[in-house]
Design a protein around this motif. Structure first.
Motif, PDB file in Angstrom:
ATOM      1  N   ASP A 219       0.790  -1.228   0.000  1.00  0.00           N
ATOM      2  CA  ASP A 219       0.000   0.000   0.000  1.00  0.00           C
ATOM      3  C   ASP A 219       0.822   1.277   0.000  1.00  0.00           C
ATOM      4  O   ASP A 219       0.257   2.374  -0.034  1.00  0.00           O
ATOM      5  N   GLU A 220       2.158   1.192   0.053  1.00  0.00           N
ATOM      6  CA  GLU A 220       2.948   2.402   0.245  1.00  0.00           C
ATOM      7  C   GLU A 220       2.724   3.465  -0.838  1.00  0.00           C
ATOM      8  O   GLU A 220       2.834   4.660  -0.574  1.00  0.00           O
ATOM      9  N   THR A 221       2.401   3.029  -2.040  1.00  0.00           N
ATOM     10  CA  THR A 221       2.268   3.954  -3.163  1.00  0.00           C
ATOM     11  C   THR A 221       0.849   3.892  -3.728  1.00  0.00           C
ATOM     12  O   THR A 221       0.520   2.969  -4.490  1.00  0.00           O
ATOM     13  N   PRO A 222      -0.012   4.849  -3.392  1.00  0.00           N
ATOM     14  CA  PRO A 222      -1.374   4.832  -3.930  1.00  0.00           C
ATOM     15  C   PRO A 222      -1.409   4.846  -5.453  1.00  0.00           C
ATOM     16  O   PRO A 222      -2.321   4.269  -6.071  1.00  0.00           O
ATOM     17  N   GLU A 223      -0.413   5.496  -6.071  1.00  0.00           N
ATOM     18  CA  GLU A 223      -0.381   5.544  -7.532  1.00  0.00           C
ATOM     19  C   GLU A 223      -0.286   4.153  -8.152  1.00  0.00           C
ATOM     20  O   GLU A 223      -0.787   3.922  -9.259  1.00  0.00           O
ATOM     21  N   ALA A 224       0.371   3.220  -7.455  1.00  0.00           N
ATOM     22  CA  ALA A 224       0.453   1.848  -7.962  1.00  0.00           C
ATOM     23  C   ALA A 224      -0.934   1.203  -7.971  1.00  0.00           C
ATOM     24  O   ALA A 224      -1.291   0.482  -8.917  1.00  0.00           O
ATOM     25  N   TYR A 225      -1.704   1.464  -6.919  1.00  0.00           N
ATOM     26  CA  TYR A 225      -3.074   0.950  -6.891  1.00  0.00           C
ATOM     27  C   TYR A 225      -3.923   1.590  -7.993  1.00  0.00           C
ATOM     28  O   TYR A 225      -4.788   0.944  -8.584  1.00  0.00           O
ATOM     29  N   GLU A 226      -3.685   2.859  -8.268  1.00  0.00           N
ATOM     30  CA  GLU A 226      -4.418   3.514  -9.353  1.00  0.00           C
ATOM     31  C   GLU A 226      -4.086   2.869 -10.690  1.00  0.00           C
ATOM     32  O   GLU A 226      -4.973   2.693 -11.545  1.00  0.00           O
ATOM     33  N   ALA A 227      -2.820   2.507 -10.896  1.00  0.00           N
ATOM     34  CA  ALA A 227      -2.432   1.824 -12.129  1.00  0.00           C
ATOM     35  C   ALA A 227      -3.147   0.486 -12.254  1.00  0.00           C
ATOM     36  O   ALA A 227      -3.662   0.127 -13.321  1.00  0.00           O
ATOM     37  N   LEU A 228      -3.197  -0.270 -11.144  1.00  0.00           N
ATOM     38  CA  LEU A 228      -3.889  -1.559 -11.157  1.00  0.00           C
ATOM     39  C   LEU A 228      -5.385  -1.358 -11.379  1.00  0.00           C
ATOM     40  O   LEU A 228      -6.020  -2.136 -12.101  1.00  0.00           O
ATOM     41  N   ARG A 229      -5.936  -0.303 -10.786  1.00  0.00           N
ATOM     42  CA  ARG A 229      -7.364  -0.016 -10.944  1.00  0.00           C
ATOM     43  C   ARG A 229      -7.736   0.168 -12.411  1.00  0.00           C
ATOM     44  O   ARG A 229      -8.810  -0.253 -12.854  1.00  0.00           O
ATOM     45  N   ARG A 230      -6.847   0.768 -13.176  1.00  0.00           N
ATOM     46  CA  ARG A 230      -7.126   1.002 -14.594  1.00  0.00           C
ATOM     47  C   ARG A 230      -7.107  -0.288 -15.409  1.00  0.00           C
ATOM     48  O   ARG A 230      -7.676  -0.345 -16.501  1.00  0.00           O
ATOM     49  N   MET A 231      -6.456  -1.333 -14.888  1.00  0.00           N
ATOM     50  CA  MET A 231      -6.299  -2.575 -15.646  1.00  0.00           C
ATOM     51  C   MET A 231      -7.300  -3.661 -15.286  1.00  0.00           C
ATOM     52  O   MET A 231      -7.472  -4.622 -16.043  1.00  0.00           O
TER      53      MET A 231
END
Length: 383
Positions: A219-231
Motif C-alpha cells: 500500500d505504500e504507493t497509492p499511484e500503484a493501486y491507481e495503475a492496477l485499478r485502470r487494468m
C-alpha cells in the motif's frame, strides 16, 4: 474517576500471541483493549509503558483529548507501533466509559444501526476440490460471503507468484461455477503481488468471477493501486495495515477502492475508526473490518460495525473451515459467538467481554516470527 494502572498482557492464544491491555481506575471500573501489531507485541508493550507515565491519574472519560495527547505530544507522531498502543488504550477507555454510564459501547458511537453483524469466513484448504467443499460447508452453515484460498500461501520459505496465480485463477473460476452467482466470493493476496502480477491474475478470469480482491499489492504507493485499478474491474478491499485516517486519505478521495479493511486495533481504536467510517460513507466506500486477532478485537469491531451506516461484512476466523483457537473460552469466558454466520450485538455495558485475568497471567508469551519468504533466486519477497 482517575486511571490508576495500565497492564499489558502479551500471551499466546491458539496459534499466535495476543496483546491485550487492561486499564484500571480508582472507582474499580476497568476496561480491556487489544493491540493489532501481530509479531511485534514487545515493541507495543514498550510504547504502552511510555504512555503509562502520563496517563496514570488522568480522567478516562476524556477519550478524545487523551487520544490527541497520545498522538501529538511527541515529535515522532504516529506509526504502526504507537498507533497499535493507542488503539488498545482507546478501546479500553471506551469499555470503561460504557461501564461507567451503564451503556454498551455502540451507544457511545451514536447507537446501533443493526442488531446482527454479518460476517465473511475464509477457506483454509489450498485451491482444489477440498477448497470447494469447504466453501459448500460454509454456505450450508449460513455464510453468503467468503474468501477463497490462494495457491502457494501455505509454503514457509519460497513464494513465486508466477508459479501460482494461474492455479488460483482457475479454481476461483471453478468456485464461481460450482457455488453459483448468489454467494459473494473474494480472495486475499496478502500484498504479495506486483502490479503486473495482480493484473495477470485478474485477467485470467471472466469478469464477475470475484466480488472483491483483497490486498493484492503493498500500500505504500497509492499511484500503484491507481495503475492496477485502470487494468482490472474487480472491487478492491484494502487497508488492514493502515495506521491512521491519513493513510486512508488518498485511497478514499481518489476512489481507488470499494471496501475498507479497517483494523480497529491498528488504526487508532474507536476514535479514529469512526472518522474513517464517516469519510468513507461520503465516498460510498463500505467498511469491511479486519478481524484476525482475539475476542476483544471481535467485541470492539462488533460495536463499531453496529454503529456505522456503510458496513458490508466483518471478518471471522472461526467457522466450519477454520478453527485457529483465538477465541479460547478459558481465557475469555464471555465473548461474541458466531450464530448462523452472524455476531449478535451485546447490550451489556461496555464491550460485553470478560477476561480470565488470573489465567492469562500464567500464560507465557512466545516469540513468533512471520515466514521470511524468498524467491528461487534468493531475493526476499513479501509475506
Amino acid at each position: 474517576m482517575k486511571i490508576t494502572a495500565i497492564r499489558p498482557y502479551p500471551v499466546w492464544v491458539g496459534t499466535r500471541n495476543q496483546l491485550i491491555v487492561k486499564v484500571e481506575t480508582d472507582e474499580g471500573i476497568f476496561g480491556w483493549g487489544e493491540s493489532g501489531l501481530s509479531g511485534r507485541e514487545k515493541a507495543v508493550v514498550g510504547a504502552l509503558e511510555h504512555y503509562r507515565e502520563f496517563l496514570i491519574g488522568r480522567d478516562p472519560m476524556r477519550i478524545g483529548a487523551l487520544w490527541q495527547e497520545m498522538y501529538r505530544s511527541q515529535y515522532f507522531e504516529g506509526g504502526r507501533v504507537l498507533q497499535a498502543a493507542i488503539s488498545a488504550l482507546d478501546i479500553a477507555l471506551y469499555d470503561i466509559v460504557g461501564k461507567a454510564l451503564g451503556v454498551p459501547v455502540y451507544q457511545l458511537l451514536g447507537g446501533k444501526q443493526r442488531d446482527r453483524i454479518p460476517t465473511f469466513a475464509s477457506t483454509s484448504a489450498p485451491p482444489g476440490p477440498e477448497m470447494i467443499e469447504q466453501a459448500r460447508g460454509l454456505i450450508e452453515a449460513g455464510w453468503n460471503a467468503m474468501r477463497l484460498s490462494p495457491a502457494g500461501h501455505g509454503q514457509s520459505n519460497i513464494y513465486e507468484p508466477r508459479e501460482h496465480i494461474a492455479t488460483s485463477a482457475k479454481w476461483c473460476v471453478k468456485a464461481r461455477e460450482e457455488l453459483g452467482d448468489d454467494v459473494v466470493l473474494g480472495i486475499d493476496y496478502h500484498h504479495r503481488l506486483s502490479v503486473a502480477e495482480a493484473a495477470s491474475f485478474c485477467q485470467k478470469m471472466p469478469s464477475g468471477t470475484l466480488d472483491f480482491l483483497e490486498e493484492p499489492i503493498r500500500d505504500e504507493t497509492p499511484e500503484a493501486y491507481e495503475a492496477l485499478r485502470r487494468m482490472v474491474d474487480i472491487p478492491f478491499a484494502i487497508g488492514e495495515e493502515f495506521a491512521s485516517k491519513w493513510q486512508f486519505l488518498p485511497f478514499i478521495e481518489r476512489d481507488i477502492h470499494q471496501f475498507n479493511r479497517i483494523d480497529i486495533c491498528n488504526v487508532g481504536g474507536f476514535t479514529e475508526s469512526m472518522k474513517v467510517a464517516g469519510w468513507s460513507e461520503a465516498h460510498y466506500v463500505d467498511m469491511m473490518p479486519h478481524n484476525p486477532l482475539g475476542p476483544i478485537c471481535t467485541a470492539a469491531t462488533v460495536h463499531f460495525s453496529a454503529a456505522v451506516a456503510n458496513f458490508s461484512w466483518l471478518e471471522t476466523r472461526t467457522s466450519t473451515a477454520e478453527q485457529l483457537g483465538f477465541d479460547n473460552s478459558e481465557f475469555f469466558p464471555v465473548q461474541p459467538r458466531i450464530e448462523k454466520a452472524h455476531y449478535a450485538v451485546s447490550d451489556v455495558p461496555g464491550l460485553g467481554i470478560e477476561v480470565n485475568e488470573e489465567l492469562i497471567q500464567k500464560q507465557s508469551f512466545k516469540f513468533w516470527e512471520a515466514p521470511h519468504l524468498k524467491r528461487h533466486d534468493g531475493s526476499v519477497t513479501n509475506w
